[in-house]
Motif scaffolding. Structure first.
Motif, short mmCIF file in Angstrom:
data_model
loop_
_atom_site.label_atom_id
_atom_site.label_comp_id
_atom_site.label_asym_id
_atom_site.label_seq_id
_atom_site.Cartn_x
_atom_site.Cartn_y
_atom_site.Cartn_z
N ALA A 36 -22.96 -15.29 49.20
CA ALA A 36 -23.54 -14.07 49.78
C ALA A 36 -24.91 -14.36 50.37
O ALA A 36 -25.23 -13.89 51.48
N LEU A 37 -25.74 -15.15 49.68
CA LEU A 37 -27.06 -15.48 50.21
C LEU A 37 -26.97 -16.39 51.44
O LEU A 37 -27.85 -16.39 52.29
N ALA A 38 -25.91 -17.16 51.54
CA ALA A 38 -25.74 -18.07 52.67
C ALA A 38 -25.43 -17.32 53.97
O ALA A 38 -25.50 -17.90 55.05
N THR A 39 -25.13 -16.04 53.88
CA THR A 39 -24.85 -15.25 55.09
C THR A 39 -26.13 -14.73 55.75
O THR A 39 -26.06 -14.18 56.85
N VAL A 40 -27.28 -14.91 55.09
CA VAL A 40 -28.55 -14.47 55.65
C VAL A 40 -28.81 -15.26 56.94
O VAL A 40 -28.56 -16.47 57.01
N THR A 91 -42.68 -32.34 42.48
CA THR A 91 -44.12 -32.34 42.74
C THR A 91 -44.53 -31.25 43.74
O THR A 91 -45.57 -30.64 43.58
N THR A 92 -43.71 -31.03 44.76
CA THR A 92 -44.02 -30.01 45.76
C THR A 92 -42.75 -29.24 46.11
O THR A 92 -42.07 -29.55 47.07
N PRO A 93 -42.42 -28.24 45.31
CA PRO A 93 -41.20 -27.47 45.58
C PRO A 93 -41.33 -26.62 46.84
O PRO A 93 -42.44 -26.25 47.25
N GLU A 94 -40.21 -26.33 47.45
CA GLU A 94 -40.19 -25.46 48.62
C GLU A 94 -40.50 -24.04 48.18
O GLU A 94 -40.20 -23.64 47.05
N SER A 95 -41.11 -23.27 49.07
CA SER A 95 -41.45 -21.89 48.70
C SER A 95 -40.18 -21.06 48.57
O SER A 95 -39.26 -21.17 49.36
N ARG A 96 -40.16 -20.24 47.54
CA ARG A 96 -38.97 -19.44 47.23
C ARG A 96 -39.01 -18.10 47.93
O ARG A 96 -40.04 -17.45 47.99
N ARG A 97 -37.87 -17.69 48.44
CA ARG A 97 -37.73 -16.39 49.08
C ARG A 97 -37.03 -15.39 48.18
O ARG A 97 -37.35 -14.21 48.18
N THR A 103 -34.66 -20.75 49.53
CA THR A 103 -35.98 -21.31 49.82
C THR A 103 -36.15 -21.55 51.31
O THR A 103 -35.18 -21.66 52.05
N ASP A 104 -37.41 -21.67 51.72
CA ASP A 104 -37.73 -22.09 53.09
C ASP A 104 -37.60 -23.60 53.15
O ASP A 104 -37.93 -24.31 52.20
N ILE A 105 -37.15 -24.12 54.27
CA ILE A 105 -37.08 -25.56 54.48
C ILE A 105 -38.37 -26.00 55.14
O ILE A 105 -38.76 -25.45 56.18
N GLN A 136 -33.72 -21.83 56.21
CA GLN A 136 -33.75 -21.66 54.76
C GLN A 136 -32.50 -22.29 54.17
O GLN A 136 -31.54 -22.56 54.89
N ARG A 137 -32.53 -22.53 52.85
CA ARG A 137 -31.35 -23.08 52.17
C ARG A 137 -31.13 -22.34 50.86
O ARG A 137 -32.05 -21.73 50.33
N VAL A 138 -29.91 -22.44 50.36
CA VAL A 138 -29.54 -21.83 49.08
C VAL A 138 -29.23 -22.95 48.11
O VAL A 138 -28.49 -23.88 48.44
N LYS A 139 -29.83 -22.87 46.92
CA LYS A 139 -29.62 -23.88 45.90
C LYS A 139 -29.05 -23.21 44.65
O LYS A 139 -29.50 -22.13 44.27
#
Length: 91
Positions: free
Chosen positions: A56-60, A33-39, A8-10, A68-71
């Motif tokens: 693997a996604l954390a290497t972006v 209520t207001t989730p971060e936009s998903r990439r 997601t975008d932070i 951005q963050r990975v959840k």
């Protein structure tokens, strides 16, 4: 258990909002209520696979730069499918 891996975008937060949330004792971000936009969204069938995909996604570049963050989110167990067995209903 199945897992959902989301990149997601932070959202940027103003300093005044941080101070207000700190003094009032409420959350600064409420994903319900207001989730971060998903990439990017990926599914995994077990925890090890989910963590491998998250790494693997954390290497972006945007994740490494803090934009951005990975959840990793656990999903509930799927319900077993109903299987009809002759003689099992009404006996």
């Amino acid at each position: 258990m199945r897992f959902l891996i989301v990149r997601t975008d932070i959202r940027a937060v103003a300093d005044g909002d941080i101070a207000a949330a700190w003094s009032d004792g409420h959350r600064l971000r409420d994903e319900t209520t207001t989730p971060e936009s998903r990439r990017q969204i990926v599914h995994a069938e077990d925890r090890d696979a989910a963590l491998l995909l998250a790494r693997a996604l954390a290497t972006v570049g945007a994740v490494r730069a803090g934009k951005q963050r990975v959840k990793v989110l656990p999903l509930s167990e799927p319900r077993p499918a109903f299987r009809y067995r002759p003689g099992s209903i009404g006996t």
